[in-house]
Every structure is written in C-alpha cells, then in structure tokens.
Design a protein around this motif. Structure first.
Motif, PDB file in Angstrom:
ATOM      1  N   TYR A  89       5.579 -48.154  26.676  1.00 37.06           N
ATOM      2  CA  TYR A  89       4.617 -47.071  26.926  1.00 37.06           C
ATOM      3  C   TYR A  89       3.684 -47.423  28.082  1.00 37.06           C
ATOM      4  O   TYR A  89       3.489 -46.646  29.018  1.00 37.06           O
ATOM      5  CB  TYR A  89       3.767 -46.810  25.677  1.00 37.06           C
ATOM      6  N   GLY A  90       3.077 -48.606  27.989  1.00 38.96           N
ATOM      7  CA  GLY A  90       2.098 -49.014  28.987  1.00 38.96           C
ATOM      8  C   GLY A  90       2.676 -49.094  30.382  1.00 38.96           C
ATOM      9  O   GLY A  90       2.067 -48.614  31.356  1.00 38.96           O
ATOM     10  N   THR A  91       3.875 -49.684  30.493  1.00 31.70           N
ATOM     11  CA  THR A  91       4.510 -49.817  31.804  1.00 31.70           C
ATOM     12  C   THR A  91       4.826 -48.457  32.408  1.00 31.70           C
ATOM     13  O   THR A  91       4.574 -48.211  33.602  1.00 31.70           O
ATOM     14  CB  THR A  91       5.799 -50.650  31.691  1.00 31.70           C
ATOM     15  N   TRP A 114       6.603 -40.508  26.381  1.00 37.61           N
ATOM     16  CA  TRP A 114       6.238 -41.023  25.056  1.00 37.61           C
ATOM     17  C   TRP A 114       7.223 -40.547  23.982  1.00 37.61           C
ATOM     18  O   TRP A 114       7.724 -41.338  23.187  1.00 37.61           O
ATOM     19  CB  TRP A 114       4.815 -40.597  24.704  1.00 37.61           C
ATOM     20  N   ILE A 115       7.503 -39.248  23.968  1.00 33.03           N
ATOM     21  CA  ILE A 115       8.395 -38.739  22.922  1.00 33.03           C
ATOM     22  C   ILE A 115       9.842 -39.172  23.163  1.00 33.03           C
ATOM     23  O   ILE A 115      10.618 -39.270  22.216  1.00 33.03           O
ATOM     24  CB  ILE A 115       8.297 -37.201  22.772  1.00 33.03           C
ATOM     25  N   MET A 116      10.196 -39.435  24.419  1.00 33.33           N
ATOM     26  CA  MET A 116      11.537 -39.958  24.684  1.00 33.33           C
ATOM     27  C   MET A 116      11.699 -41.331  24.026  1.00 33.33           C
ATOM     28  O   MET A 116      12.728 -41.616  23.404  1.00 33.33           O
ATOM     29  CB  MET A 116      11.786 -40.074  26.186  1.00 33.33           C
ATOM     30  N   VAL A 117      10.675 -42.171  24.139  1.00 33.20           N
ATOM     31  CA  VAL A 117      10.723 -43.490  23.502  1.00 33.20           C
ATOM     32  C   VAL A 117      10.728 -43.338  21.984  1.00 33.20           C
ATOM     33  O   VAL A 117      11.467 -44.035  21.283  1.00 33.20           O
ATOM     34  CB  VAL A 117       9.537 -44.359  23.968  1.00 33.20           C
ATOM     35  N   GLU A 118       9.927 -42.405  21.458  1.00 33.30           N
ATOM     36  CA  GLU A 118       9.934 -42.157  20.010  1.00 33.30           C
ATOM     37  C   GLU A 118      11.322 -41.735  19.545  1.00 33.30           C
ATOM     38  O   GLU A 118      11.796 -42.190  18.492  1.00 33.30           O
ATOM     39  CB  GLU A 118       8.912 -41.071  19.653  1.00 33.30           C
ATOM     40  N   PHE A 473      20.371 -26.826  16.209  1.00 28.65           N
ATOM     41  CA  PHE A 473      20.527 -27.403  17.549  1.00 28.65           C
ATOM     42  C   PHE A 473      19.852 -28.762  17.723  1.00 28.65           C
ATOM     43  O   PHE A 473      19.941 -29.353  18.800  1.00 28.65           O
ATOM     44  CB  PHE A 473      19.979 -26.426  18.604  1.00 28.65           C
ATOM     45  N   GLY A 474      19.184 -29.238  16.696  1.00 23.87           N
ATOM     46  CA  GLY A 474      18.592 -30.566  16.771  1.00 23.87           C
ATOM     47  C   GLY A 474      17.514 -30.671  17.837  1.00 23.87           C
ATOM     48  O   GLY A 474      16.680 -29.778  17.994  1.00 23.87           O
ATOM     49  N   ASP A 475      17.570 -31.740  18.609  1.00 22.54           N
ATOM     50  CA  ASP A 475      16.523 -32.042  19.594  1.00 22.54           C
ATOM     51  C   ASP A 475      16.835 -31.448  20.967  1.00 22.54           C
ATOM     52  O   ASP A 475      16.431 -32.011  21.995  1.00 22.54           O
ATOM     53  CB  ASP A 475      16.345 -33.562  19.695  1.00 22.54           C
ATOM     54  N   LEU A 476      17.515 -30.325  20.985  1.00 27.20           N
ATOM     55  CA  LEU A 476      17.915 -29.685  22.239  1.00 27.20           C
ATOM     56  C   LEU A 476      16.717 -29.422  23.150  1.00 27.20           C
ATOM     57  O   LEU A 476      16.760 -29.712  24.349  1.00 27.20           O
ATOM     58  CB  LEU A 476      18.648 -28.378  21.955  1.00 27.20           C
ATOM     59  N   LEU A 477      15.629 -28.881  22.598  1.00 21.59           N
ATOM     60  CA  LEU A 477      14.463 -28.543  23.421  1.00 21.59           C
ATOM     61  C   LEU A 477      13.847 -29.800  24.029  1.00 21.59           C
ATOM     62  O   LEU A 477      13.355 -29.767  25.157  1.00 21.59           O
ATOM     63  CB  LEU A 477      13.422 -27.803  22.574  1.00 21.59           C
ATOM     64  N   ILE A 478      13.874 -30.913  23.305  1.00 17.68           N
ATOM     65  CA  ILE A 478      13.344 -32.170  23.829  1.00 17.68           C
ATOM     66  C   ILE A 478      14.205 -32.642  24.993  1.00 17.68           C
ATOM     67  O   ILE A 478      13.690 -33.068  26.035  1.00 17.68           O
ATOM     68  CB  ILE A 478      13.315 -33.249  22.722  1.00 17.68           C
ATOM     69  N   PHE A 479      15.525 -32.534  24.846  1.00 14.40           N
ATOM     70  CA  PHE A 479      16.431 -32.937  25.932  1.00 14.40           C
ATOM     71  C   PHE A 479      16.208 -32.063  27.171  1.00 14.40           C
ATOM     72  O   PHE A 479      16.172 -32.562  28.297  1.00 14.40           O
ATOM     73  CB  PHE A 479      17.892 -32.823  25.489  1.00 14.40           C
ATOM     74  N   LEU A 480      16.062 -30.756  26.964  1.00 15.31           N
ATOM     75  CA  LEU A 480      15.868 -29.851  28.072  1.00 15.31           C
ATOM     76  C   LEU A 480      14.562 -30.144  28.801  1.00 15.31           C
ATOM     77  O   LEU A 480      14.487 -30.075  30.034  1.00 15.31           O
ATOM     78  CB  LEU A 480      15.879 -28.391  27.583  1.00 15.31           C
ATOM     79  N   TYR A 481      13.535 -30.478  28.023  1.00 19.08           N
ATOM     80  CA  TYR A 481      12.248 -30.770  28.644  1.00 19.08           C
ATOM     81  C   TYR A 481      12.332 -32.035  29.485  1.00 19.08           C
ATOM     82  O   TYR A 481      11.829 -32.118  30.586  1.00 19.08           O
ATOM     83  CB  TYR A 481      11.171 -30.910  27.564  1.00 19.08           C
TER      84      TYR A 481
END
Length: 481
Positions: A89-91, A114-118, A473-481
């Motif tokens: 996160y910090g880096t 951040w949410i990608m790492v989560e 569709f699961g985490d589709l919106l996160i992937f698109l973002y």
C-alpha cells in the motif's frame, strides 16, 4: 517532518484502523489520513519503514485473537507477514503522490490500488481476508447494499475515497491558504448516492420477501451445542444433543430442518451409534430433516473430508457437501511441496482433502441450499459461485470452539452478514460455541445467540431464486474500474 512525527502519525493510523474493527466503524472514515501525510512527506525508505510500522500495529490488534489458538506462536509469525501488505500500500501510494500531480486522479487511483490488493489477498488457498476495510461498515446497512453490485470491495473503495478526499482538501487548502472543499464535496456526493440507493433497496427488499408469498419457507431449529474444544467427540455425539423444547416435542412444533454446526460427528453416522439412535427417532417422530457437519472419510480411512450432510426424516442421505477451502495449517497443509518448511505451523488432526463440487444441496420439496463450512464464508467467491449455481439460501456451519470467548466468532458472523447482502438471500450462521444467527437478505439479524451458550434458535427463512448482480457477475465492476 521529523521521524518522531512520522512515528506518531503511523501509530495513530494503526490505532484508528484497529478501533474501526472493534465496532467503531466511524473511525475508518479518517483512519488513513495520518498515514497519507506520512507518505506524502517522506522518501521511499521512510515510506517503507513507517508503512510497515502502521501495518504491524494494525494487524497486531485485529489478529490478537490468534493468541488463543493451540499453536501459540501463530500470532507472532502472522503479524509481520500480514504487515507486508502495508508495504505494498505504502509503496503504491508513494509513487502515486510523486508521479501524479492531479488531485482528482490521485483521489480515485489510491482507492483503486487499495481494493486491488484487497482482492488479490482474498485469492489462492492461502487467502486471508481479515482487515478488509469494507467490513468495518457492516452496521451501516444503507451503504452495505452496494455490495449487491460491487461486493465488499465497493465499500472499501468508498471509505478510502473519503479518506483521500479529506487529505487532498487539507493539502490544497494549506497550499492556497484558504479552505477549498471541492474534493470533499465530490466524495460526499458519491457516498450520498449509494446511501440513498441503499435506503430504497432495503425497503424494497423487505417488501419483496415479506409480501411475495411465492417464496418457499423453511422453519429452522439452529442448534448451538457449545461443546468446548477439548470435549469434542468425548461421548461420540451425545454431547451435541440440545435440551428439548418442551415435554411434548423435542424441537418447536412445525420445525422442518434442524441445523447443527461443523464437524459435530467424527466419521459417518453409523460411527456415532448413540447420536444416531436419538436423531433417527426425533426425525421420524417430528417429520424433520437434519443438516449436520461431519468429518467423513473413504472406506479405507485414508482420505478425510470436512462435510455437511442433509438427512431426510428416515435418516437417509439427501445431499452432501465437502469443504472446498479448508483452513490452511489448521485443517490441512497447503502446497506441501512448496511450503513444507512451514510444517511446524500445521496443527491439523488429519490432512483434509478439499472438495471440488460447487453445486448446492437439493432440499426435496423446498429448494436448493448453499453450504459454506467455517473459513469459507470469509471468501466472497465461494458463496457467490454456489449461489450462482442455483442456491436460494446459504448455510454456514462453523466450529469456533478453539477461539474461546475472543472477538473472532463475532468477526466470523460479520462475514456471513456481508455474504447475505452480496447475494441477496437469507444466511443461516450455525456455530458450535456461537455466535449463531439467521440473517435476512438486507443484513438484518432476525435472531441471534450469545457467545459460549448452549441454545437453539428458532426462525424461518425464505428461499429466493433471484440473484443479485454480484452473484451473477462477481467482481466484474472492480475489474472494469
């Protein structure tokens, strides 16, 4: 900025984050601001150091319950390992601040990273989801309704966006020597849109469940045996039998399904003869089904599974589910060829074989039930996949007896609460020593038990076939973002 100031701010962020996971979720909305100041005013080496300090402080607090586990040094080893996440996160944030001058871009890019790492740390057989920020808002039900589209990571995004917006507001105002609120207004506007949607969604969902009589209903008895860790299997199943409801019936009249927690029986039903005798009589007499967790095995006693069995009123197996994601180092040794050097951390009784069937269990005449066993409910993808395969309600069977009276059982219940909202269906959380609950599709706990108590919860659930966007569709919106 002096190093002692950086230390104070890093510890302050860790403290705010820790308090956020102690039912003080409002701290989350400004918990990252001290750490953002540290990173903004530091070089890369300083960012490494103080991000790690923040991570150690945070994870030392939220995972302190590990000190009650049979292997006492687990906590000491896990804290620095998990804290590496804060180095990432910090880096990432350091380079965003150094390379990007546009506050609007930074404000939205930091939450995305951040949410990608989560998300990434929720994958693989070593997934560990403690500390995902979205869970701190589990009581903020209007906001939590966005998980029907985004999953829990959408809530994390909103929370971090609010932190970055406040930080950009402070920095911009200091540089220009006047208060400028345009960044904060944007984040508040985004938050209000989702909260308003959530308020409307909660009301519509309640009306849909209550007024639509087409949904199948199951009247439940959720058994919480409260068998302590050292007493399991001491009486071959007799110890898990609850107290009778009345002199006339063992379970409340009209009960259709009795639910018992994870691994209540060692082996197959025939191996617990006294329990089998009791339950066969009750199921037949009261015309009920039984859902119970068992450690099952093959005929040669070489392969063991953490299973859930659905029995009909004649004590015949109507359905079975084998745990797909056993708890690493507790129920099995993950990746033994690669992680064999960590064998000393493995305190599993047997090395469980992970299941591979993502299908729901068919409850004859009622509908389809998803089963999550223990740790599985902490991973959004398992409940979502089984729900997408046709499940109309989700049951979590858990044995938290090794956790004593720590906060971990409450944290586990929060995971189930969020899974209910994400998937838009009822959730039944049945835990050996508690906390057990029946949770509605909007996240309300219809009924719940106390920790470390022997009891039976009675209530109804409705089987809801309609799936949420997230279920499909699961985490589709996160992937698109």
């Amino acid at each position: 900025m002096k190093n002692y100031q950086r230390l104070v701010l890093s510890v302050l962020s860790a403290l705010f984050l820790f308090l956020s996971f102690r039912e003080l979720g409002f701290f989350t909305w400004f918990s990252l601001i001290p750490l953002l100041f540290v990173i903004y005013k530091s070089n890369l080496k300083q960012t490494f150091t103080f991000s790690l300090i923040c991570g150690i402080g945070f994870f030392a607090g939220v995972t302190y319950w590990m000190t009650v586990l049979p292997v006492k040094f687990t906590w000491i080893l896990f804290v620095p390992l998990l804290s590496v996440i804060f180095l990432v996160y910090g880096t990432a944030i350091y380079y965003i601040y150094k390379k990007i001058n546009q506050p609007y871009i930074r404000m939205f890019l930091i939450p995305a990273v951040w949410i990608m790492v989560e998300f990434l740390r929720s994958q693989t057989l070593l997934a560990f989801t403690i500390g995902i920020l979205g869970y701190t808002q589990h009581n903020f039900l209007p906001l939590m309704q966005i998980t029907r589209f985004t999953g829990i990571y959408g809530v994390s995004f909103i929370v971090i966006l609010f932190n970055t917006a406040i930080f950009e507001t402070i920095i911009f105002s200091i540089k220009n020597r006047k208060a400028i609120f345009k960044y904060l207004i944007i984040s508040i506007s985004v938050l209000l849109i989702f909260v308003i949607y959530g308020i409307v969604s909660v009301n519509n969902n309640l009306n849909r469940v209550i007024k639509n009589k087409g949904y199948g209903e199951i009247k439940l008895a959720v058994v919480q045996p409260n068998v302590l860790f050292g007493q399991k299997y001491s009486r071959k199943g007799i110890e898990v039998i609850p107290e009778p409801y009345s002199n006339y019936s063992y379970f409340k009249e009209g009960t259709e399904l009795a639910v018992f927690p994870e691994s209540m029986l060692w082996g197959l039903m025939d191996e617990s003869k006294d329990f089998k005798k009791w339950v066969k009589e009750i199921l037949k007499k009261e015309d009920m089904y039984l859902l119970i967790g068992q450690y099952s095995h093959d005929e040669e006693f070489k392969e063991y599974y953490n299973s859930a069995f659905l029995y009909n009123s004649n004590l015949e197996v109507a359905g079975r589910y084998d745990e797909i994601h056993p708890v690493p180092f507790s129920q099995y040794m993950p990746y033994p060829k690669v992680l064999g050097f960590l064998k000393f951390l493995d305190f599993s009784i047997v090395n469980l074989i992970p299941g591979n069937d993502w299908s729901p269990i068919e409850y004859p005449g009622k509908g389809k039930l998803a089963i999550n066993i223990c740790y599985e409910s902490t991973l959004p993808s398992i409940a979502r996949n089984i729900r997408n395969n046709g499940a109309e309600a989700i049951f979590v069977l858990s044995d938290n007896s090794s956790l004593d009276g720590s906060i971990a059982p409450w944290n586990h219940l929060i995971f189930s609460k969020v899974r209910a909202i994400e998937n838009g269906c009822y959730m039944v959380h049945c835990a050996n020593t508690g906390i057990s609950a029946i949770i509605s599709p909007d996240g309300e706990m219809v009924v719940r038990s106390d920790l470390m108590s022997k009891t039976v919860l009675y209530g109804s659930i409705y089987l809801i076939p309609e799936k949420t966007f997230y279920s499909r569709f699961g985490d589709l919106l996160i992937f698109l973002y």
